[in-house]
Design an enzyme around this catalytic site. Sequence first.
Site, PDB file in Angstrom:
ATOM      1  CB  CYS A  81      -2.109 104.872 -74.179  1.00  0.00           C
ATOM      2  SG  CYS A  81      -1.652 104.311 -75.846  1.00  0.00           S
ATOM      3  CG  HIS A 193      -4.063 100.615 -72.767  1.00  0.00           C
ATOM      4  ND1 HIS A 193      -4.981 101.641 -72.841  1.00  0.00           N
ATOM      5  CD2 HIS A 193      -3.311 100.699 -73.886  1.00  0.00           C
ATOM      6  CE1 HIS A 193      -4.797 102.313 -73.969  1.00  0.00           C
ATOM      7  NE2 HIS A 193      -3.789 101.770 -74.625  1.00  0.00           N
ATOM      8  CD  GLU A 195      -7.145 100.748 -69.828  1.00  0.00           C
ATOM      9  OE1 GLU A 195      -7.262 101.186 -70.994  1.00  0.00           O
ATOM     10  OE2 GLU A 195      -6.178 101.049 -69.088  1.00  0.00           O
ATOM     11  CG  ASP A 238     -16.566  81.366 -84.477  1.00  0.00           C
ATOM     12  OD1 ASP A 238     -15.897  82.409 -84.476  1.00  0.00           O
ATOM     13  OD2 ASP A 238     -16.241  80.351 -85.116  1.00  0.00           O
ATOM     14  CG  ASP A 400     -12.740  84.430 -93.413  1.00  0.00           C
ATOM     15  OD1 ASP A 400     -12.134  84.032 -92.404  1.00  0.00           O
ATOM     16  OD2 ASP A 400     -13.733  85.184 -93.350  1.00  0.00           O
TER      17      ASP A 400
END
Length: 550
Positions: A81, A193, A195, A238, A400
Amino acid sequence: MPAVHLLDYVAGNVRSLANAIEKVGYTIEWVRTPRDVENADRLILPGVGHFGHCLTQFAGGRYLGPIRKHIEAGKPFLGICVGLQALCEGSDESPTTSGLSLIPERLSRFDDRDKSVPHIGWNSAVLVTRQAEDQSFYGLHDGSKYYYVHSYAVPYRQGLLESAGWTVATAKYGNEEFVGAIGRKNVLATQFHPEKSGAPGLRLLKAFLQGRQWASAVPSVPHEPGQGLTRRIIACLDVRTNDDGDLVVTKGDQYDVRAKAGTAAAGRVQNLGKPVDMARKYYDQGADEITFLNITSFRNCPLADLPMLEILRRTAETVFVPLTIGGGIRDTVDADGSEVSALKVATMYFESGADKVSIGSDAVLAAMEYYRNGRRLSGRTAIETISAAYGIQAVVVSVDPKRVYVHSSSDTEHRTIKTSHPGPDGQIYCWYQCTVKGGRESVDLDVRQLVEAVEAMGAGEILLNCIDKDGSNTGFDLELIQEVKRCIKIPVIASSGAGIPAHFTEVFQKTHADAALGAGMFHRSEYTVKEVKDHLIEEGLSVRMVEDVI
């Protein structure tokens, strides 16, 4: 095991890179001083964030000279990167900052007139030229997909880099073709990336560490979607403590995670599984990202002992796709009374394996302050401080909103839409009101105001929830998604309402959503991530499929 030297200059999530290196059979020697670079055989330079900031840190730490000598000595070097960008002459992101000038090119910003910026997601790395058709450059495969997250890139100009002896692999974003990977002699650099790129990324790391620049081509991939960005499918977990004190994955209906009356577990927090185990399951199924939303405050727990930190550490050991963590990313006071900045909290999460942090209520409050101050930035908000340190791609804002119906657009000062889904009294207009504290409190701010403010502050992505749709299994709020996409240039993740694979097809075909998120339908094993992707393929949409050859 053989060792590789890894330069850690607070470059975001280096834990995942260390885990990936260990996964392919190598140990890590951390570079802490310029002298450590001199002692290195194999050297890896990772990086995320602002070109000027990173190069200034390299220079301030007196690393640039030793890095140049390492490369000139013919020792193996991998830049990831910003590690690739540092090899270039410079970047439009910081015009006065010079790179190492090993690659005779400058970086320019993607054109955001026809697409979202940053460029986030899974894209190709297709070799422009190769020694033979049956050979692979460091394990790269034209049909594989790799994880990118950046706003600036090296534009590809045919023949220019090749004439200087470089082997080049490119990717396309919209109409722009750019350098995805590049190598010459002992040097390899990737804009993506490895990884975070699953098996294809691990394959590249292994080939680099073993010194296999050219080798037999890898087996064909399960599904070759063609060049370009794929549709991202994100699994969201969640996480909170249940009634027995265990940390579990849960899911509710309009943010209520307790089982409904009339069921055996009525009134109790729904327990759908263990966070680490479920994250690994979704990774194996092909989830492009995993998002953890911490919905338990852990108010009396010292920050260093937060259970979510351990969840991230354990997940990052076996899950090699991006991890996002949300909940509690704000200025706070630790259990011992000491003040801790939002930046420090975010740093703890990055060091534990997170790639991005998601900010919710704090972003709403910051946006309201932004407008009270005449749209002036303070430089002190969580969004501003974290994005300045780690780059805008590291900051997600979780929104939200809920619908507020009105009979006429003149009934409110907020921006309204004419809806195809009238309200309970036949209202054909609505606006989207923002909420805080997990949807429990409404504020005098509409969704357009919020996303425009946080984009100005430095957010790199919007996680767009919808209280009205949450847990409904009736599909995403397409009108909300299009309303937000019209307002901003940064990517938008559609969330709330997915119940069947066709809902993902619908959101990608009828809106400009950059990614789509699922939760309950995956947790309850009604559908797998792979089944969603299989459906998208049937509908002609491009997706990344799981590979397992390393």
